[in-house]
Design a protein around this motif. Sequence first.
Motif, PDB file in Angstrom:
ATOM      1  N   VAL A 159       0.863  -1.155  -0.072  1.00 39.50           N
ATOM      2  CA  VAL A 159       0.059  -0.119   0.099  1.00 39.50           C
ATOM      3  C   VAL A 159       0.864   0.995  -0.052  1.00 39.50           C
ATOM      4  O   VAL A 159       0.375   2.403  -0.281  1.00 39.50           O
ATOM      5  CB  VAL A 159      -1.097  -0.034   1.086  1.00 39.50           C
ATOM      6  N   ARG A 160       1.959   1.191   0.365  1.00 38.88           N
ATOM      7  CA  ARG A 160       3.126   2.207   0.376  1.00 38.88           C
ATOM      8  C   ARG A 160       3.144   2.685  -0.885  1.00 38.88           C
ATOM      9  O   ARG A 160       3.761   3.764  -1.401  1.00 38.88           O
ATOM     10  CB  ARG A 160       4.162   1.933   1.201  1.00 38.88           C
ATOM     11  N   THR A 161       2.910   1.965  -2.085  1.00 40.39           N
ATOM     12  CA  THR A 161       3.208   2.197  -3.413  1.00 40.39           C
ATOM     13  C   THR A 161       2.070   3.375  -3.875  1.00 40.39           C
ATOM     14  O   THR A 161       2.144   4.003  -4.948  1.00 40.39           O
ATOM     15  CB  THR A 161       3.359   1.285  -4.490  1.00 40.39           C
ATOM     16  N   ALA A 162       1.078   3.479  -2.993  1.00 45.91           N
ATOM     17  CA  ALA A 162       0.007   4.402  -3.316  1.00 45.91           C
ATOM     18  C   ALA A 162       0.364   5.796  -2.768  1.00 45.91           C
ATOM     19  O   ALA A 162       0.747   5.965  -1.694  1.00 45.91           O
ATOM     20  CB  ALA A 162      -1.250   3.837  -2.704  1.00 45.91           C
ATOM     21  N   ASP A 163      -0.569   6.680  -3.505  1.00 44.70           N
ATOM     22  CA  ASP A 163      -0.294   8.080  -3.149  1.00 44.70           C
ATOM     23  C   ASP A 163      -1.368   8.213  -2.013  1.00 44.70           C
ATOM     24  O   ASP A 163      -0.930   9.257  -1.017  1.00 44.70           O
ATOM     25  CB  ASP A 163      -1.100   9.138  -4.110  1.00 44.70           C
ATOM     26  N   THR A 164      -2.512   7.829  -1.965  1.00 48.90           N
ATOM     27  CA  THR A 164      -3.233   7.879  -0.765  1.00 48.90           C
ATOM     28  C   THR A 164      -3.529   6.516  -0.140  1.00 48.90           C
ATOM     29  O   THR A 164      -4.018   5.735  -1.016  1.00 48.90           O
ATOM     30  CB  THR A 164      -4.629   8.420  -1.234  1.00 48.90           C
ATOM     31  N   HIS A 287      -7.356  14.840   0.148  1.00 49.08           N
ATOM     32  CA  HIS A 287      -5.856  14.488   0.289  1.00 49.08           C
ATOM     33  C   HIS A 287      -4.793  14.477  -0.950  1.00 49.08           C
ATOM     34  O   HIS A 287      -3.888  15.172  -0.577  1.00 49.08           O
ATOM     35  CB  HIS A 287      -5.707  12.970   0.714  1.00 49.08           C
ATOM     36  N   ARG A 288      -5.281  14.380  -2.081  1.00 47.47           N
ATOM     37  CA  ARG A 288      -4.483  14.413  -3.128  1.00 47.47           C
ATOM     38  C   ARG A 288      -4.100  16.030  -3.354  1.00 47.47           C
ATOM     39  O   ARG A 288      -2.992  16.438  -3.689  1.00 47.47           O
ATOM     40  CB  ARG A 288      -5.364  13.956  -4.402  1.00 47.47           C
ATOM     41  N   GLU A 289      -5.015  16.787  -3.248  1.00 47.04           N
ATOM     42  CA  GLU A 289      -4.975  18.141  -3.294  1.00 47.04           C
ATOM     43  C   GLU A 289      -3.944  18.668  -2.187  1.00 47.04           C
ATOM     44  O   GLU A 289      -2.793  19.349  -2.879  1.00 47.04           O
ATOM     45  CB  GLU A 289      -6.282  19.164  -2.903  1.00 47.04           C
ATOM     46  N   TYR A 290      -4.053  18.161  -1.050  1.00 44.00           N
ATOM     47  CA  TYR A 290      -2.959  18.572  -0.047  1.00 44.00           C
ATOM     48  C   TYR A 290      -1.635  18.069  -0.402  1.00 44.00           C
ATOM     49  O   TYR A 290      -0.687  18.630  -0.209  1.00 44.00           O
ATOM     50  CB  TYR A 290      -3.297  17.868   1.301  1.00 44.00           C
ATOM     51  N   MET A 291      -1.544  16.686  -0.799  1.00 44.46           N
ATOM     52  CA  MET A 291      -0.337  16.360  -1.227  1.00 44.46           C
ATOM     53  C   MET A 291       0.408  16.915  -2.464  1.00 44.46           C
ATOM     54  O   MET A 291       1.730  17.279  -2.222  1.00 44.46           O
ATOM     55  CB  MET A 291      -0.569  14.912  -1.826  1.00 44.46           C
ATOM     56  N   GLU A 292      -0.494  17.462  -3.412  1.00 42.44           N
ATOM     57  CA  GLU A 292       0.154  18.307  -4.415  1.00 42.44           C
ATOM     58  C   GLU A 292       0.679  19.654  -3.869  1.00 42.44           C
ATOM     59  O   GLU A 292       1.813  20.145  -4.323  1.00 42.44           O
ATOM     60  CB  GLU A 292      -1.102  18.544  -5.587  1.00 42.44           C
ATOM     61  N   ALA A 293      -0.211  20.344  -3.353  1.00 42.00           N
ATOM     62  CA  ALA A 293       0.002  21.596  -2.659  1.00 42.00           C
ATOM     63  C   ALA A 293       1.191  21.869  -1.774  1.00 42.00           C
ATOM     64  O   ALA A 293       2.049  22.705  -1.832  1.00 42.00           O
ATOM     65  CB  ALA A 293      -1.469  22.123  -1.972  1.00 42.00           C
ATOM     66  N   ASP A 298       5.284  14.813  -4.644  1.00 40.62           N
ATOM     67  CA  ASP A 298       6.586  14.803  -5.132  1.00 40.62           C
ATOM     68  C   ASP A 298       7.554  14.339  -4.479  1.00 40.62           C
ATOM     69  O   ASP A 298       8.444  13.400  -4.958  1.00 40.62           O
ATOM     70  CB  ASP A 298       7.043  16.346  -5.566  1.00 40.62           C
ATOM     71  N   GLU A 299       7.662  14.584  -3.185  1.00 36.71           N
ATOM     72  CA  GLU A 299       8.638  14.066  -2.195  1.00 36.71           C
ATOM     73  C   GLU A 299       8.345  12.356  -1.962  1.00 36.71           C
ATOM     74  O   GLU A 299       9.357  11.759  -2.247  1.00 36.71           O
ATOM     75  CB  GLU A 299       8.134  14.626  -0.844  1.00 36.71           C
ATOM     76  N   LYS A 300       7.342  12.041  -2.130  1.00 33.69           N
ATOM     77  CA  LYS A 300       6.951  10.713  -1.884  1.00 33.69           C
ATOM     78  C   LYS A 300       7.306   9.908  -3.228  1.00 33.69           C
ATOM     79  O   LYS A 300       7.967   8.801  -3.150  1.00 33.69           O
ATOM     80  CB  LYS A 300       5.224  10.544  -1.842  1.00 33.69           C
ATOM     81  N   ALA A 301       7.102  10.610  -4.387  1.00 35.56           N
ATOM     82  CA  ALA A 301       7.536   9.822  -5.566  1.00 35.56           C
ATOM     83  C   ALA A 301       9.108   9.723  -5.565  1.00 35.56           C
ATOM     84  O   ALA A 301       9.452   8.604  -6.179  1.00 35.56           O
ATOM     85  CB  ALA A 301       6.882  10.605  -6.929  1.00 35.56           C
ATOM     86  N   ARG A 302       9.726  10.813  -5.131  1.00 34.29           N
ATOM     87  CA  ARG A 302      11.110  10.741  -5.229  1.00 34.29           C
ATOM     88  C   ARG A 302      11.720   9.357  -4.141  1.00 34.29           C
ATOM     89  O   ARG A 302      12.547   8.719  -4.325  1.00 34.29           O
ATOM     90  CB  ARG A 302      11.749  11.990  -4.656  1.00 34.29           C
TER      91      ARG A 302
END
Lengths: 368, 138
Positions: A159-164, A287-293, A298-302
């Motif tokens: 599940v850690r591969t997920a954004d949310t 949550h997605r909006e928060y992650m983007e804003a 980006d950090e998580k993707a890295r």
Amino acid sequence: MTVDDETLVDELLGGKQRALARTITTIENREPGYRDLVSALYEHTGNAEVIGITGSPGAGKSTLVDKLTNTYRDRGETVGVIAVDPSSPYTGGAVLGDRIRMASNVGDMEVFFRSMSARGNLGGISTATADAVKALDAFGKDKIIVETVGAGQNEIDIVRTADTVAVLVPPDSGDEVQTLKAGILEIGDVFVVNKSDLPGADRTVQELKEMIQLRGDTGVSGGHHGPDHHALGDADAAGGTDAGTASAVSEAAAADGEAGNWTPSIVETVATDGTGIDELIDTFAAHREYMEASGRLDEKARTRTAEEIRLLLREDASGLLERELDRHGGIEALVEAVHAGETDPYAIADEVVDPIEECLSDRQDDPA
Amino acid sequence: MSVDQTQRSIRCLVAKVGLDGHDRGAHVIARAFRDAGFEVIYSGLHKAPDEIVQAAVQEDVDVIGISILSGAHNTLIPKVIDGLKEYDAFDDTLVLVGGVIPDEDKEDLKQMGVAEVFGPGTKMEETIEFVRENVPER
């Protein structure tokens, strides 16, 4: 890459179901060349929103996934689902039963549902899942849902591969909520109290709320949550909330005043009749909006990319070492030697690795 | 360079198609396949042929075992097979039929592309052995 693989990639990008299915099989089986395949798809990924759903058996994950998928479809989005089920450690066999629950979406080819079994190789399933997600992403799915039983490290890695990440908690879990603390609580962005029409749901919501407050305890001013709120975790008023951040993530969920952290939301649902599904989807969007804003996405993707590189290297290294082991007479002979009292595992490990280390230190001045 | 450790596993779809609510046989087969080390996807009851096709294509199964006890096999099986062909999945999928199939229909089903028909009383080992021996090379 072989000609066949090239055709497969072209067909997948062209939207052929069979090609996508076959690509995932290749990934799952780790057939020769699967890496080239994933590597060719890599540049086409990064457009999908990935949601992870986890929770204990019987919490209602599959039913919830079905309803979520259906609602996304109604909103005109395409959906890919990967459902991971455990397999027998003895025979490797598995009954993958999540598909039965996808009743609302049968016959809709815009929904790509794939069952995968945890084939019990070291950390392999999380890699395979992540790669399968890439295949769905490259295929052009808007939303990708990864569903898995939340037990053990492997599952958490998945599940850690997920954004949310949504964690399902059945009502009246009692002590189960306590056990959630270890591991699962940290990974949940959204907690879903499913079957909220059952007795005990209120208490579970309350317990989760307390636990979340304890987790991010930075002077939370409790008591301002209305009893009829489906999505809790409003902006904490403590310490001069940054209004800009808070409004950016909508009222369904909120940013912690000082650190700008996401306070996990609690959503109540009844998956069987669709109650609360819209709120849940809104919470995912928030949550997605928060992650983007906040730049966290980006950090998580890295972080994920870094982990991916490390994991691939580890796989390669362990492959190298297996071959070295064979050169030293194979694992069985070595085990025999240890049991005969001739040597010990530590000495063997040194023996195997030392020559490799020597090779590497020779090359240190000359970084490829 | 990679580990090159292929981890192939035989994937099966056990499917109930049409208006036939008798699934004990399908359950027993699903379990037996699982215990034989296969990965089994069970369709659930009362599925339409195109639902079976969708599941078979997306799950990329090696084997489809269709259980029919309603007598409607001559109508339903061709639809499944045509669907598989439409998605380019027929050639490397082994199609098996189980249930109550009259002898005179068996040959027709095989003509259509069914690999084998297993009637009542078939030994579980026999079916599993057949799958192992005939699973399509990919």
